[in-house]
Scaffold this active site. Structure first.
Site, PDB file in Angstrom:
ATOM      1  N   THR A   4      10.000  95.440 106.005  1.00 36.73           N
ATOM      2  CA  THR A   4       9.657  94.706 105.532  1.00 36.73           C
ATOM      3  C   THR A   4       9.188  93.407 106.093  1.00 36.73           C
ATOM      4  OG1 THR A   4      10.708  95.434 103.697  1.00 36.73           O
ATOM      5  CG2 THR A   4       9.818  93.029 103.433  1.00 36.73           C
TER       6      THR A   4
ATOM      7  N   THR B  13       5.428  94.703 103.171  1.00 35.30           N
ATOM      8  CA  THR B  13       5.774  95.260 103.575  1.00 35.30           C
ATOM      9  C   THR B  13       5.221  96.384 102.919  1.00 35.30           C
ATOM     10  OG1 THR B  13       8.302  96.719 102.882  1.00 35.30           O
ATOM     11  CG2 THR B  13       6.369  96.246 101.220  1.00 35.30           C
TER      12      THR B  13
END
Ligand code: GLY
Length: 574
Positions: free
Chosen positions: A383, A401
């Site tokens: 992420t 992400t």
């Protein structure tokens, strides 16, 4: 199929019809006129600021702010650049959350991915009802409908002042002309090569990438060029959509053209809670992160006495933090999922009386027995996050992400971008842990159109209507605990922003039992390790506890800090 309450914008079904070009031009002129006549925010800060996960994205944000673009313009340009220069997490094939403070008002854009229409609750189980190892993690089976391009488009439609094409130009340039590859990107790539080999086409696209050498992605450059030219419809209806659908078509739960056409973002009401004179504006469900952060902050307030005089990162501090986190993760597993699919007890989870009773349960000396921690009411170093503030005081805290590093490892052939593996954020089987060791219940079970529970926690603290702190981090299940620890470092321990971010962080998440995770970046060792083991804790190394990108505003001057754990950097724009 329920995806969201918002209808998709209807557009051309092929990229040959440039549906928005004329509209974009006149819209852009109106925005510029508004800006020139002083509509909206006034000049409030001496500088804008950026904390971004790499130097390319920081440069681009700086240039946008210098050209008088606002924080949202800069965020859009950064997000597209990271899809090129930070392929382990930056993306157009994933999703995320954008927390926006604009003209003094809070906004929260949910562009989280969702499950395709043919998804079923048991799609990752074998005939015996057991989870098939890796099926929700690697390869085309793990891909959810991407939300990023729709999200960036919707943010631009609402707040952007620079042209869409202008904001994509830097990403197109880095994709076509290349960028110099950082050591950390190669290290992360190498960790994943064995997982992806034979199961995906990852190595064919990223195998040649070499440290310190220029890496070009011509297919991705062409995709971004089409998105720049034709807008959001290119990704969800056009040639890019066609390539994506073709890539996943042979799978028994494909992503179809209808899935892409129906995908929508949701403008949600952010969670807003008062804490120590600040308004904490943070992520609502389908993130668990905002609730987790607020629960931690508020329970700690209840335990002010117990925390008083406790030294930073001492055994007692780590113990108290772990006791609080244990309860947050118990609630997370039991009560949180997609709010569009079930009513979630958010108010009760944040009720002062509940948090008080929860805080009072903790054992001040030793880990509470796991059986004693029932759900109260009766996610890796991937992420990526960036924080931006402009001179007008508008701010963006954005976390997005692909889920794990490089997502599913599947690159869309011809389009050159990686697809997420966020299907693994659902509970594939209630009670069985996902790759972050997180367990879930039916509330986060897979269903068509449903968004999977997240921990992403882009957060903004305001005081008297002005932005005071813009903060966020990657880290899966470690996200909100990392943010909590940095906020405490600043608030309780009076650390400088740089020191607050650089300090050791720990992680505890209920399961595995009494386990405190430490990070190779700053290990738990020596006396601290002995004391924690003595109290019954099991110490485990795992990843790093995040990559915080944070901006603090002191009066009318921002300062920014990027986490030394990774390759982030900061810029001030006068
Ligand atoms: N996929 C990581 C998260 O949503 O928290």
């Amino acid at each position: 199929m329920k995806i969201s309450t918002k209808k998709p914008v209807q557009g051309a079904s092929t990229p040959e019809i440039p549906e928005h070009d004329a509209a974009e031009e006149s819209w852009h002129l109106i925005q510029r006129a508004k800006r020139e006549t002083g509509y909206g925010a006034k000049l409030k800060l001496k500088a804008g600021a950026v904390a971004a996960p790499d130097r390319y994205s920081a440069d681009v944000a700086e240039a946008v702010l210098e050209e008088d673009g606002n924080a949202v313009d800069a965020a859009i340009a950064v997000a597209f650049v990271l899809a090129v220069t930070y392929p382990e997490a930056g993306n157009i094939g994933g999703g995320g959350f954008m927390n926006i403070h604009f003209d003094g008002q809070p906004y929260f854009l949910d562009y989280r991915e969702c499950a395709p229409a043919q998804a079923t609750r048991d799609m990752y189980l074998d005939d015996a009802g057991e989870v098939v190892p890796g099926k929700s993690v690697v390869g085309r089976h793990s891909v959810a409908i991407p939300g990023t391009v729709r999200g960036l488009w919707d943010a631009h439609q609402r707040f952007g002042t620079m042209s869409w094409q202008r904001l994509l130009d830097p990403a197109i340039r880095y994709a076509k002309q290349g960028f110099v590859v950082h050591r950390q990107l190669i290290e992360r790539r190498d960790v994943m090569l064995a997982d992806f080999e034979c199961k995906t086409n990852f190595t064919r696209f990223f195998g040649a990438m070499a440290q310190g050498k220029v890496f070009r992605q011509p297919d991705l450059g062409n995709t971004l060029t089409r998105i720049a030219k034709y807008g959001v419809s290119e990704f969800y209806l056009g040639a890019t959509a066609e390539m994506l659908v073709r890539q996943l078509s042979t799978y028994d739960v494909p992503i179809t053209r209808d899935d892409l056409r129906n995908y929508c973002t949701v403008w949600r009401k952010p969670l807003i809670e008062t804490w120590n004179g600040y308004q904490v504006v943070t992520a609502p469900p389908p993130s668990s992160g905002g609730i987790g952060l607020i629960q931690l902050l508020k329970m700690k307030e209840v335990l002010k006495g117990a925390f008083a005089g406790v030294a930073h990162n001492s055994a007692q501090y780590v113990h108290l933090f772990s006791e609080l986190a244990k309860r947050v993760f118990a609630d997370r597993a039991e009560y949180l999922g997609d709010p569009d699919f079930q009513t979630l007890p958010v108010d009760r989870l944040l009720h002062p009386a509940y948090l008080r009773s929860r805080a009072m349960e903790i054992d001040l000396a030793a880990p509470s027995k796991i059986g004693a921690v029932k759900p109260g009411l009766q996610e890796s170093d991937e992420t990526t996050h960036f924080s931006i503030i402009d001179k007008a005081g508008n701010a963006v805290s954005n976390t997005y992400t692909l889920n794990s590093k490089f997502g599913s490892g599947v690159v869309v052939e011809g389009a050159g971008f990686l697809l997420n593996n966020d299907m693994d954020d659902f509970s594939c089987k209630p009670g069985v842990a996902n790759r972050f060791g997180l367990v879930g219940t039916d509330i986060n079970a897979i269903a068509p159109g449903k968004r999977m529970l997240s921990s992403m926690t882009p957060t903004i603290l305001t005081k008297d209507g002005q932005v005071s702190l813009v903060i966020g981090t990657p880290g899966g299940s470690r996200i909100f605990g990392s943010i909590f620890q940095v906020i405490n470092n600043v608030h309780d321990f009076g650390m400088s922003l740089t020191q607050a971010v650089a300090e050791m962080r720990v992680h505890h998440q209920l399961l595995p039992v009494d386990t405190v995770y430490w990070e190779p970046y700053a290990p738990i060792e020596g006396v601290l390790a002995e004391e924690l083991i003595g109290r019954g804790y099991n110490l485990q190394p795992r990843f790093t506890n995040g990559d915080i990108q944070v901006i603090r505003v002191n009066d009318d001057m921002p300062e920014a800090a990027a986490d030394p754990r990774a390759r982030g950097t900061v810029r001030l724009v006068n």
